[in-house]
Write a protein that holds these residues in place. Structure first.
Motif, PDB file in Angstrom:
ATOM      1  N   SER A 298       0.469  -1.132   0.266  1.00 63.00           N
ATOM      2  CA  SER A 298      -0.202   0.061   0.486  1.00 63.00           C
ATOM      3  C   SER A 298       1.308   1.731  -0.070  1.00 63.00           C
ATOM      4  CB  SER A 298      -1.289   0.324   1.486  1.00 63.00           C
ATOM      5  OG  SER A 298      -2.126  -1.193   1.592  1.00 63.00           O
TER       6      SER A 298
ATOM      7  N   LEU B  21     -10.414  -3.984  -2.427  1.00 65.36           N
ATOM      8  CA  LEU B  21      -9.822  -4.709  -3.642  1.00 65.36           C
ATOM      9  C   LEU B  21     -11.459  -5.101  -4.471  1.00 65.36           C
ATOM     10  CD1 LEU B  21      -6.700  -6.025  -2.074  1.00 65.36           C
ATOM     11  CD2 LEU B  21      -6.801  -4.458  -3.808  1.00 65.36           C
TER      12      LEU B  21
ATOM     13  N   MET C 247      -2.336   3.546  -3.374  1.00 65.76           N
ATOM     14  CA  MET C 247      -2.726   2.131  -4.291  1.00 65.76           C
ATOM     15  C   MET C 247      -2.675   1.031  -3.489  1.00 65.76           C
ATOM     16  SD  MET C 247      -0.653   0.973  -7.671  1.00 65.76           S
ATOM     17  CE  MET C 247       0.653  -0.106  -6.329  1.00 65.76           C
ATOM     18  N   THR C 248      -3.050   0.210  -3.303  1.00 65.34           N
ATOM     19  CA  THR C 248      -3.169  -1.082  -2.663  1.00 65.34           C
ATOM     20  C   THR C 248      -3.374  -2.301  -3.981  1.00 65.34           C
ATOM     21  OG1 THR C 248      -4.018  -0.328  -1.057  1.00 65.34           O
ATOM     22  CG2 THR C 248      -3.810  -2.756  -1.317  1.00 65.34           C
ATOM     23  N   PHE C 249      -1.979  -3.287  -3.847  1.00 65.10           N
ATOM     24  CA  PHE C 249      -1.256  -3.983  -4.473  1.00 65.10           C
ATOM     25  C   PHE C 249      -1.764  -5.459  -3.794  1.00 65.10           C
ATOM     26  CE2 PHE C 249       1.824  -6.971  -5.988  1.00 65.10           C
ATOM     27  CZ  PHE C 249       1.494  -7.571  -7.152  1.00 65.10           C
TER      28      PHE C 249
ATOM     29  N   TYR D  73      -1.068  -9.959  -3.786  1.00 61.68           N
ATOM     30  CA  TYR D  73      -0.390 -11.096  -4.616  1.00 61.68           C
ATOM     31  C   TYR D  73      -0.388 -12.144  -3.777  1.00 61.68           C
ATOM     32  CZ  TYR D  73       2.299 -14.737  -7.081  1.00 61.68           C
ATOM     33  OH  TYR D  73       2.150 -15.611  -8.102  1.00 61.68           O
TER      34      TYR D  73
ATOM     35  N   ILE E 197      -6.172  -5.667  -7.369  1.00 59.05           N
ATOM     36  CA  ILE E 197      -4.954  -3.922  -7.291  1.00 59.05           C
ATOM     37  C   ILE E 197      -6.216  -2.988  -7.511  1.00 59.05           C
ATOM     38  CG2 ILE E 197      -4.970  -3.567 -10.033  1.00 59.05           C
ATOM     39  CD1 ILE E 197      -2.550  -1.763  -9.889  1.00 59.05           C
TER      40      ILE E 197
ATOM     41  N   SER F 112     -10.793  -0.846  -9.182  1.00 56.97           N
ATOM     42  CA  SER F 112     -10.543  -2.222  -8.206  1.00 56.97           C
ATOM     43  C   SER F 112     -10.702  -3.485  -9.012  1.00 56.97           C
ATOM     44  CB  SER F 112     -11.182  -2.131  -7.099  1.00 56.97           C
ATOM     45  OG  SER F 112     -11.791  -1.342  -5.961  1.00 56.97           O
TER      46      SER F 112
END
Length: 914
Positions: free
Chosen positions: A749, A774, A812-814, A816, A836, A851
């Protein structure tokens, strides 16, 4: 007439000459000498009635005197007679002290009975405060006038500001009467709650009623050039209560619209909230027809709680009802309750796609301030209802909650008794619901009672040191009423008949001590007793040709005991590379621990049953099987557990050359390995070692990225059937360990500004969804006035320079996620996805967000949402679109931000095609 000095701040109202001169003295003496006339201490205007003679006295032996006394009208006497003035002195027209001042001058005109204040004039009387460029006070007519003045460029400046009590007006000019309290106000501007009002002419009838002509109402901050307003010619205005108007027309950007009402009513209560009607919004659906949604009534029951009742109706017969209530009491408690019920009908009766269902959802949140009673607490977090509510509800598009597979609830009360030893009591009810299987698991209720530790061997000094003095014992009680049911049986009689009741008592006896100075050791002996209200009797039923369990009602109990011990230490290691190196040193902390646990066999609580009609094959069972606290163990448990935790930290040279001290960074927050060894495992099929579990995590990029990983390593090999065998994998031609599963998650983030983590939970989190966005933001139709973004609204005007120079915020929030499975040599990646979410300000007034994600295993795009929002100063416009999946839908909203006019909106949303 005399000139009053500008530095004087006070004056009396009964004005007489305050100074005399030589000419007046000579003139008065001349008339007294010749006796041509009588002289009085006050002027009697328009009055010729002779004064009555009350008394005549010869005073020739006493010379007459004459002296002017300010503020009192006193008659003068001659040498022969004294005549008393029978005219009653007028009472001062003001009942209090009048204060005033001005920058240039304050002039008193005795002839006109006026006081003129010029330039930055101020006047204060009782609860009236008046500031203006010029103020003229006419104390004969009991009136005051205030207006503007021109500056050196000819521009009108110093507008009047009239304030009486809590009501303030900023007009062009004002005329006010102190006696009647009436006023005429030209081009007045005032604030009433969220409203800003401007009128061409305002007539103040009394303290509580105003009449306005040519008025405009708006919630815009710019009252002179608002982006919208309501225009009307006749208005009755009661400050703090209401506004009633005649024909009212809505004007947007100075352009009249066809939106008009023959009359209008605007509530302006000074209370925090007032009751009122909530107008519904119109919508249409292919499967349910036209509809009116979220119409109802808001009840402002008191300052501590309120109630909102809403309803939906569809032309095909579907309907929905909801009740929302919030309550709070300062320093005591706060909470909210939401309940919604929907009767859903799809299509028309007789068609193949016709269906009918009833769904509901109940949410309750309650918290109590710890300061109200530090010895007790009561909390509630309830989210229960139909398992398919979030998937089928027609009133919201909530992706985060839709993807959640469980609903959880908890209501608990706890109290601490300050006795010796201290006693803690807690009563709770829990609820866990699987929305896929529709199975509900409840404890209604759970009772927990614990008595604080007792140290029987501690001396009078209270020092707990050593093996003997650290010996302590406790008492714990746990009672549960466990219910397992489904949606269809929820709160029906069968649900309570299937309940399982039990109570567990435990008395642990433990101690801890140091061993060989560097080792921490602990040992404990635990005694347990379990009570059940139901047991089972298992046997073979020849009529059914199957083994059946018969429930036996009645009290029964079993008792067990166990022993455990642990030993652990902490080892520190430092690797130094030199002060001139970029990495100066690495610190490694190891925490190894070994624990041992033993539980004997309790075979006495086991019986046998026949598995077939012949009765030759028997198996053992315990009548306590299926109980909520389990059954006593049949076999010995003799297990040794091993655990090793690690942390790695480094000292690096700071990039800032001005800083002398090295900077510490965390390489690995934790790196854990654990396994166990069964000492009683014997035979060729018994496996002594359990798989090794590896887990760890760290934070990178200034703690903005969280990395977590885990793996399971099995030392044993598999046979051709895929079963674990008592042969090490390395002896079977493989590696030392066989990885059976692994997982890794990344969360990153970043934002242009510091993110505020203190915000309250939104509806998605209360429904059980994710904290981040998300999976998109929640959209509830009766709550569309709230922004989709976390950024604050601004009232700044857009300009070309703002677009190029402003620092546009973004975040931004990523995420995985990767999961690997190899339990049976499949060597398969079962989950591999990227998600993302990003939000930014395209301009100071335009916000946009997305999102989305991609599943690398299924080769498809995950839930995607596009968000746009435009700040229109007093208005807000937004658009959100979910183009993919069963919840594909779009929504558009434009409306006034102010809560007073929240019903002035256009809200259009498509229904998800499920």
């Amino acid at each position: 007439m005399t000139l009053q000095k500008t530095s004087h701040n006070f004056t009396k109202i009964a004005f007489i000459p305050l100074q005399t001169n030589l000419f007046n003295i000579v003139l008065i003496s001349f008339f007294l000498t010749f006796g041509f006339s009588n002289l009085y201490g006050q002027e009697i205007l328009q009055k010729r009635t002779p004064l009555a003679v009350l008394k005549q006295t010869d005073t020739t032996t006493k010379p007459p005197t004459s002296k002017a006394k300010p503020l009192v009208a006193a008659p003068l006497q001659d040498s022969a007679t004294i005549k008393v003035d029978t005219v009653v002195s007028k009472k001062a027209f003001l009942d209090g002290i009048l204060k005033y001042k001005a920058k240039q001058y304050a002039r008193i005109d005795q002839k006109k009975k006026q006081i003129t204040l010029y330039d930055t004039a101020e006047l204060y009387y009782q609860d009236i405060e008046l500031t203006s460029g010029i103020i003229i006070l006419d104390y004969q007519k009991n009136e005051v006038y205030a207006g503007r003045i021109k500056d050196s460029t000819g521009k009108m400046t110093q507008y009047p500001n009239f304030k009486q009590g809590s009501n303030a007006v900023q007009p062009d000019s004002i005329r006010f009467n102190f006696k009647t309290k009436k006023a005429l106000i030209w081009n007045s501007r005032s604030d009433q709650g969220e409203f800003r009002i401007k009128a061409d002419v305002t007539k103040k009838e009394n303290d509580s009623v105003y009449f306005l002509k040519g008025a405009r109402f708006t919630t815009s901050k710019n009252i002179d050039h608002p982006e919208y307003y309501f225009k009307t010619n006749k208005v009755k205005f009661v400050p703090g209560k209401k506004v009633v108007t005649g024909l009212t027309n809505m004007v947007i950007a100075d352009v009249p619209t066809p939106i008009a009402l023959p009359f209008a009513y605007f509530p302006m209560s000074k209370e925090t909230s007032i009751s009122g009607v909530i107008l519904p919004s119109y919508n249409d659906s292919n499967s349910r027809g036209f509809s009116l949604q979220n119409g109802g009534y808001y009840f402002a029951l008191s300052d501590n709680y309120n109630l909102t009742v809403l309803g939906d109706y569809y032309t095909n017969g579907s309907y929905g009802l909801s009740m929302e209530s919030s309550y709070a009491k300062r320093y005591r408690y706060r909470g909210n309750v939401n309940f919604r019920y929907e009767n859903l009908i799809t299509s028309e009766r007789g068609y193949p796609d016709y269906s009918k269902q009833k769904i509901y959802n109940l949410q309750w949140s309650h918290s109590r301030d710890a300061k109200s009673n530090p010895n007790s607490s009561f909390t509630a977090s309830v989210n229960l209802g139909s398992s398919k509510y979030f998937q089928q509800s027609i009133n919201q598009a909530n992706v985060g909650s839709n993807l959640n597979n469980t609903l959880n609830s908890s209501v608990s009360y706890s109290k601490t008794f300050n006795s010796v030893p201290q006693v803690r009591l807690s009563v709770s009810a829990t609820h866990a619901q699987n929305t896929q299987t529709q199975i509900i698991n409840m404890t209604l209720p759970t009772l927990q009672l614990s008595v604080d530790r007792i140290y029987p061997f501690v001396g009078e000094n209270g020092v707990k040191k050593g093996f003997l003095k650290n010996i302590n014992l406790q008492y714990n009680l746990s009672g549960r009423n466990n219910i397992v049911t489904t949606d269809s049986l929820f709160f029906k009689p069968q649900m309570f008949r299937d309940a399982k009741i039990g109570m567990q008592h435990s008395i642990p006896l433990s101690t801890n001590f140091k061993l060989f100075k560097y080792f921490s050791a602990s040992t404990s002996l635990n005694y347990e007793e379990v009570w059940y209200a139901k047991t089972i009797n298992r046997s073979f039923d020849p009529n059914q040709s199957a083994v059946v369990d018969k429930v036996v009602n009645g009290f029964d109990a079993f008792r067990t005991y166990s022993f455990s011990s642990s030993l652990g230490t902490t080892i520190y290691g430092t690797f130094n590379f030199g002060q001139d190196k970029k990495i100066q040193s690495i610190r490694h902390v190891l925490r190894p621990a070994v624990s041992y646990g033993y539980t004997p066999s309790f075979e006495k609580y086991y019986d046998t049953y026949a598995t077939d009609a012949s009765g030759t094959m028997n198996k053992q069972y315990s009548r306590f099987e299926g109980g909520i606290f389990g059954a006593p163990g049949l076999n010995n448990s003799n297990i040794m557990n091993f655990n090793l935790s690690n942390t790695f930290e480094a000292k690096v040279t700071d990039r800032d050359s001005t800083k002398v001290a090295a900077k510490k960074i965390m390489l690995l927050n934790n790196f854990n390995l654990s396994t166990s060894y069964n000492l009683d495992a014997n035979g060729t099929t018994a496996l002594k070692w359990s798989p090794v579990r590896v887990s760890g995590g760290t934070q990178l990029f200034k703690d903005k990225m969280n990395v977590n990983f885990g793996a399971t390593l099995d030392p044993y090999a598999l046979n051709n059937s895929g079963q674990r065998i008592n042969t090490y994998n390395v002896d079977n031609g493989g590696s030392l360990f066989r990885m059976t599963s692994a997982n890794m998650t990344l969360n990153y983030s970043i934002s242009s500004t510091q993110k505020d983590n203190s915000k309250k939970k939104d509806q998605v989190e209360r429904n059980g969804g994710r904290e981040d966005d998300l999976f998109g933001r929640n959209t509830v139709q009766n709550n569309r006035n709230i922004s989709q973004f976390d950024t604050e609204d601004t009232e700044k005007e857009d300009s070309v320079s703002d677009f190029f120079t402003a620092k546009l915020p973004w975040n931004m929030t990523f995420a995985y996620s990767l999961t690997y499975s190899n339990n049976n040599r499949e060597k398969k990646i079962t989950s591999n996805s990227i998600m993302i979410s990003a939000n930014t300000d395209l301009t100071p007034k335009w916000k946009a967000g997305i999102s989305t994600g991609y599943d690398l295993v299924q080769n498809g795009v995950t839930y995607t949402q596009l968000r746009f929002e435009r700040d229109l100063l007093s208005w807000r416009m937004d658009f959100n679109w979910m183009p993919l999946g069963t919840n594909a839908n779009w929504g558009f909203f434009i409306g006034i931000k102010s809560g007073v006019l929240s019903d002035i909106k256009w809200d259009k949303r498509s229904t998800p095609n499920r």
